[in-house]
Design an enzyme around this catalytic site. Sequence first.
Site, PDB file in Angstrom:
ATOM      1  N   GLU A  42      32.446  47.359  32.972  1.00  0.00           N
ATOM      2  CA  GLU A  42      33.665  47.140  32.199  1.00  0.00           C
ATOM      3  C   GLU A  42      33.552  45.815  31.451  1.00  0.00           C
ATOM      4  O   GLU A  42      33.223  44.790  32.048  1.00  0.00           O
ATOM      5  CB  GLU A  42      34.894  47.113  33.110  1.00  0.00           C
ATOM      6  CG  GLU A  42      35.269  48.459  33.691  1.00  0.00           C
ATOM      7  CD  GLU A  42      36.579  48.382  34.463  1.00  0.00           C
ATOM      8  OE1 GLU A  42      37.374  47.450  34.215  1.00  0.00           O
ATOM      9  OE2 GLU A  42      36.793  49.251  35.321  1.00  0.00           O
TER      10      GLU A  42
ATOM     11  N   ASP B 153      46.523  41.328  34.459  1.00  0.00           N
ATOM     12  CA  ASP B 153      45.521  40.468  35.083  1.00  0.00           C
ATOM     13  C   ASP B 153      46.141  39.261  35.771  1.00  0.00           C
ATOM     14  O   ASP B 153      47.104  38.660  35.288  1.00  0.00           O
ATOM     15  CB  ASP B 153      44.510  40.002  34.030  1.00  0.00           C
ATOM     16  CG  ASP B 153      43.658  41.143  33.524  1.00  0.00           C
ATOM     17  OD1 ASP B 153      43.137  41.892  34.366  1.00  0.00           O
ATOM     18  OD2 ASP B 153      43.520  41.297  32.300  1.00  0.00           O
TER      19      ASP B 153
ATOM     20  N   TYR C  28      41.246  55.775  37.347  1.00  0.00           N
ATOM     21  CA  TYR C  28      41.190  54.423  37.912  1.00  0.00           C
ATOM     22  C   TYR C  28      42.413  54.239  38.806  1.00  0.00           C
ATOM     23  O   TYR C  28      43.536  54.166  38.325  1.00  0.00           O
ATOM     24  CB  TYR C  28      41.196  53.415  36.763  1.00  0.00           C
ATOM     25  CG  TYR C  28      40.943  51.972  37.120  1.00  0.00           C
ATOM     26  CD1 TYR C  28      41.529  51.366  38.233  1.00  0.00           C
ATOM     27  CD2 TYR C  28      40.132  51.178  36.311  1.00  0.00           C
ATOM     28  CE1 TYR C  28      41.304  50.042  38.541  1.00  0.00           C
ATOM     29  CE2 TYR C  28      39.899  49.831  36.605  1.00  0.00           C
ATOM     30  CZ  TYR C  28      40.488  49.281  37.721  1.00  0.00           C
ATOM     31  OH  TYR C  28      40.270  47.954  38.019  1.00  0.00           O
TER      32      TYR C  28
END
Length: 278
Positions: free
Chosen positions: A49, A60, A173
């Site tokens: 990634e 994040d 994911y």
Amino acid sequence: MTRIADTFRRLQETGEKAFMPFLTAGDPNLAITEEVIVELDKIGADIIEIGIPYSDPLADGPTIQAGSLRSLSSGTRMPDVFELVRRVRPKVRASLVLFTYANPVFQWGVHDFFQTAKEVGANGVIIPDLPLEESEEALAAGLATGVDLIPLVAPTSQERIAKIVAQGQGFIYCVAALGVTGVRENLDADLSSYVASVKKHTALPVAVGFGVGKPEHAAIIGQFADGVVVGSAIVKKTAAIADALQAGDAALVEATKQDLVQFAASLKAPLYPNKQEA
């Protein structure tokens, strides 16, 4: 068959699980990112990634936010990341997945973004803040270009899992922990049940990320998932490279790069039991 599908097919034939490290492009600079991608491929990374630095990375935690800031401060922009992928594509076997956010994609133009990704050799795209209800254009662009739009599902989205994965491309994911990215000491005790609930709704491979930072984590997840994503724990290593670079210590820069690669290899090892036995 897309390159990502072929990657998982190859792994499933040997009983192996995908090792999927994350790097922020340009952290601490693009040349080092390119070197590290090549080294990760050499130690057996299956899907790499590549984060496109963004000033407001909502999904994040502080570690990857700091990596994005270092990258942006070094001058990295989206066209630079595309050129990085173009340069590195012929050098690596691994599938390459771009990790970005909805705003930069829409600013670039959704179809143009996917078309450019295809042209430079990217195999997938992850857009964590793109809701299902607004993903139709990106899904169509993914199908048109053969660049998989990889969906994220979270423990809080149980009622929506079937709808999300029905549109999935490449792999699913699974977010292992609530909140933003970042290394956790322990994995959720219900993680295997959560992954099993996702697998009921899809034939696509299912990978787990967010909070994975130890070989023990990879070993546990590898028992019930098809792949393991490691982000913040690796970006901490790129932070050490950045510190060494700032100190002007070439030997330390090389040592910290090797430390990152060795750490990545330790995370990969539990996912390749056949190679351990050989």
